[in-house]
Design a protein around this motif. Structure first.
Motif, PDB file in Angstrom:
ATOM      1  N   ASP A  58      20.742   7.888  12.767  1.00 44.71           N
ATOM      2  CA  ASP A  58      20.883   8.664  14.012  1.00 44.71           C
ATOM      3  C   ASP A  58      21.068  10.151  13.718  1.00 44.71           C
ATOM      4  N   TYR A  59      21.921  10.464  12.747  1.00 43.08           N
ATOM      5  CA  TYR A  59      22.187  11.861  12.401  1.00 43.08           C
ATOM      6  C   TYR A  59      20.918  12.569  11.927  1.00 43.08           C
ATOM      7  N   ILE A  60      20.187  11.921  11.036  1.00 43.09           N
ATOM      8  CA  ILE A  60      19.004  12.564  10.467  1.00 43.09           C
ATOM      9  C   ILE A  60      17.908  12.711  11.523  1.00 43.09           C
ATOM     10  N   SER A  61      17.729  11.710  12.372  1.00 43.92           N
ATOM     11  CA  SER A  61      16.695  11.824  13.409  1.00 43.92           C
ATOM     12  C   SER A  61      17.044  12.930  14.402  1.00 43.92           C
ATOM     13  N   THR A  62      18.309  13.077  14.741  1.00 43.38           N
ATOM     14  CA  THR A  62      18.743  14.170  15.619  1.00 43.38           C
ATOM     15  C   THR A  62      18.530  15.513  14.932  1.00 43.38           C
TER      16      THR A  62
ATOM     17  N   TYR B  31      19.105   2.410   0.166  1.00 47.29           N
ATOM     18  CA  TYR B  31      17.897   2.497   0.991  1.00 47.29           C
ATOM     19  C   TYR B  31      17.269   3.875   0.862  1.00 47.29           C
ATOM     20  N   SER B  32      15.954   3.915   1.070  1.00 45.43           N
ATOM     21  CA  SER B  32      15.220   5.177   1.026  1.00 45.43           C
ATOM     22  C   SER B  32      14.837   5.586   2.447  1.00 45.43           C
ATOM     23  N   ILE B  33      14.852   6.896   2.700  1.00 47.37           N
ATOM     24  CA  ILE B  33      14.540   7.378   4.038  1.00 47.37           C
ATOM     25  C   ILE B  33      13.063   7.191   4.358  1.00 47.37           C
ATOM     26  N   MET B  34      12.193   7.698   3.517  1.00 48.20           N
ATOM     27  CA  MET B  34      10.769   7.688   3.828  1.00 48.20           C
ATOM     28  C   MET B  34      10.000   6.578   3.122  1.00 48.20           C
ATOM     29  N   ALA B  35      10.449   6.150   1.971  1.00 53.63           N
ATOM     30  CA  ALA B  35       9.702   5.137   1.215  1.00 53.63           C
ATOM     31  C   ALA B  35       9.951   3.728   1.734  1.00 53.63           C
ATOM     32  N   GLY B  36      11.039   3.532   2.429  1.00 52.24           N
ATOM     33  CA  GLY B  36      11.363   2.203   2.935  1.00 52.24           C
ATOM     34  C   GLY B  36      10.474   1.788   4.090  1.00 52.24           C
ATOM     35  N   SER B  37      10.319   0.482   4.238  1.00 53.92           N
ATOM     36  CA  SER B  37       9.516  -0.013   5.362  1.00 53.92           C
ATOM     37  C   SER B  37      10.329  -0.956   6.243  1.00 53.92           C
ATOM     38  N   GLY B  38      11.566  -1.156   5.897  1.00 55.08           N
ATOM     39  CA  GLY B  38      12.413  -2.042   6.675  1.00 55.08           C
ATOM     40  C   GLY B  38      13.039  -1.334   7.860  1.00 55.08           C
TER      41      GLY B  38
ATOM     42  N   GLN C  74      10.207   7.276  12.646  1.00 56.97           N
ATOM     43  CA  GLN C  74       9.518   7.411  13.933  1.00 56.97           C
ATOM     44  C   GLN C  74       9.668   8.836  14.484  1.00 56.97           C
ATOM     45  N   THR C  75      10.861   9.388  14.354  1.00 56.98           N
ATOM     46  CA  THR C  75      11.113  10.748  14.830  1.00 56.98           C
ATOM     47  C   THR C  75      10.272  11.752  14.059  1.00 56.98           C
ATOM     48  N   TYR C  76      10.220  11.592  12.744  1.00 55.11           N
ATOM     49  CA  TYR C  76       9.417  12.493  11.921  1.00 55.11           C
ATOM     50  C   TYR C  76       7.943  12.410  12.311  1.00 55.11           C
ATOM     51  N   ASN C  77       7.427  11.199  12.477  1.00 52.26           N
ATOM     52  CA  ASN C  77       6.010  11.035  12.843  1.00 52.26           C
ATOM     53  C   ASN C  77       5.709  11.648  14.210  1.00 52.26           C
ATOM     54  N   ALA C  78       6.623  11.480  15.160  1.00 52.87           N
ATOM     55  CA  ALA C  78       6.434  12.065  16.492  1.00 52.87           C
ATOM     56  C   ALA C  78       6.488  13.596  16.421  1.00 52.87           C
TER      57      ALA C  78
ATOM     58  N   LEU D 151      13.238  16.143   4.157  1.00 55.94           N
ATOM     59  CA  LEU D 151      13.576  14.713   4.116  1.00 55.94           C
ATOM     60  C   LEU D 151      13.531  14.183   2.677  1.00 55.94           C
ATOM     61  N   GLY D 152      12.584  14.677   1.896  1.00 56.14           N
ATOM     62  CA  GLY D 152      12.520  14.282   0.491  1.00 56.14           C
ATOM     63  C   GLY D 152      13.749  14.724  -0.274  1.00 56.14           C
ATOM     64  N   SER D 153      14.257  15.912   0.036  1.00 57.35           N
ATOM     65  CA  SER D 153      15.478  16.396  -0.613  1.00 57.35           C
ATOM     66  C   SER D 153      16.676  15.526  -0.245  1.00 57.35           C
ATOM     67  N   LEU D 154      16.764  15.158   1.027  1.00 53.85           N
ATOM     68  CA  LEU D 154      17.851  14.264   1.452  1.00 53.85           C
ATOM     69  C   LEU D 154      17.741  12.918   0.747  1.00 53.85           C
ATOM     70  N   ASP D 155      16.510  12.431   0.629  1.00 51.49           N
ATOM     71  CA  ASP D 155      16.261  11.154  -0.037  1.00 51.49           C
ATOM     72  C   ASP D 155      16.706  11.202  -1.501  1.00 51.49           C
ATOM     73  N   ARG D 156      16.383  12.306  -2.188  1.00 54.58           N
ATOM     74  CA  ARG D 156      16.794  12.444  -3.591  1.00 54.58           C
ATOM     75  C   ARG D 156      18.311  12.500  -3.719  1.00 54.58           C
ATOM     76  N   LYS D 157      18.955  13.177  -2.790  1.00 50.26           N
ATOM     77  CA  LYS D 157      20.417  13.267  -2.795  1.00 50.26           C
ATOM     78  C   LYS D 157      21.029  11.868  -2.667  1.00 50.26           C
ATOM     79  N   LEU D 158      20.491  11.082  -1.740  1.00 49.77           N
ATOM     80  CA  LEU D 158      21.004   9.712  -1.569  1.00 49.77           C
ATOM     81  C   LEU D 158      20.722   8.870  -2.808  1.00 49.77           C
ATOM     82  N   LYS D 159      19.554   9.030  -3.372  1.00 47.50           N
ATOM     83  CA  LYS D 159      19.174   8.250  -4.558  1.00 47.50           C
ATOM     84  C   LYS D 159      20.091   8.570  -5.731  1.00 47.50           C
ATOM     85  N   ARG D 160      20.461   9.848  -5.871  1.00 43.68           N
ATOM     86  CA  ARG D 160      21.351  10.264  -6.946  1.00 43.68           C
ATOM     87  C   ARG D 160      22.707   9.555  -6.861  1.00 43.68           C
ATOM     88  N   HIS D 161      23.114   9.230  -5.646  1.00 43.13           N
ATOM     89  CA  HIS D 161      24.399   8.546  -5.443  1.00 43.13           C
ATOM     90  C   HIS D 161      24.218   7.042  -5.276  1.00 43.13           C
TER      91      HIS D 161
END
Length: 136
Positions: A11-15, A51-58, A66-70, A37-47
């Motif tokens: 919710d936070y990231i989509s907002t 789950y991945s923000i953009m690479a995940g499909s679940g 969906q927000t990014y695509n729109a 978004l890739g930078s945020l994803d790397r930050k999460l991966k480092r910790h």
């Protein structure tokens, strides 16, 4: 950030994506948003976030995707991110200026390499550095 639950973080990231603007109140290019978004994803991966923000499909981060695509679609309609993919050819005048300024020629090793590279591009259709490198 990596201690927040997935649904809340989604919710936070989509907002964040919806409200994202430059300091002069203009919109970012879609590729810039994707980079953020890739930078945020790397930050999460480092910790070791599971789950991945953009690479995940679940279902995790589905709202963010969906927000990014729109947003990307909306920005494309506004003309953002529609850069031409073709290179502008050099004119005879531009080539003449390069010869006059010493960028091209046989008077120095750098100018000679530049001339060789340009001739390979023009006459053999070689594009990238790798194709030029493979000539050796």
């Amino acid at each position: 950030m990596h201690h927040i639950e997935v649904d809340v973080l989604d919710d936070y990231i989509s907002t964040f994506i919806l409200s994202l603007q430059k300091s002069n109140c203009t919109e970012y290019e879609p590729t810039s948003i994707r980079g953020i978004l890739g930078s945020l994803d790397r930050k999460l991966k480092r910790h070791r976030f599971p789950y991945s923000i953009m690479a995940g499909s679940g279902p995790q981060f589905s709202l963010t995707r969906q927000t990014y695509n729109a947003k990307k679609k909306s920005l494309k309609k506004q003309g953002k991110g529609n850069r031409p993919c073709e290179a502008a050819p050099l004119t005879d005048g531009e080539l003449e200026v390069m010869w006059q300024k010493g960028v091209l020629g046989s008077h120095s090793p750098t100018a000679l390499v530049n001339t060789l590279w340009l001739n390979n591009c023009l006459h053999f259709g070689l594009r990238g550095t790798k194709e030029q490198y493979n000539l050796r």
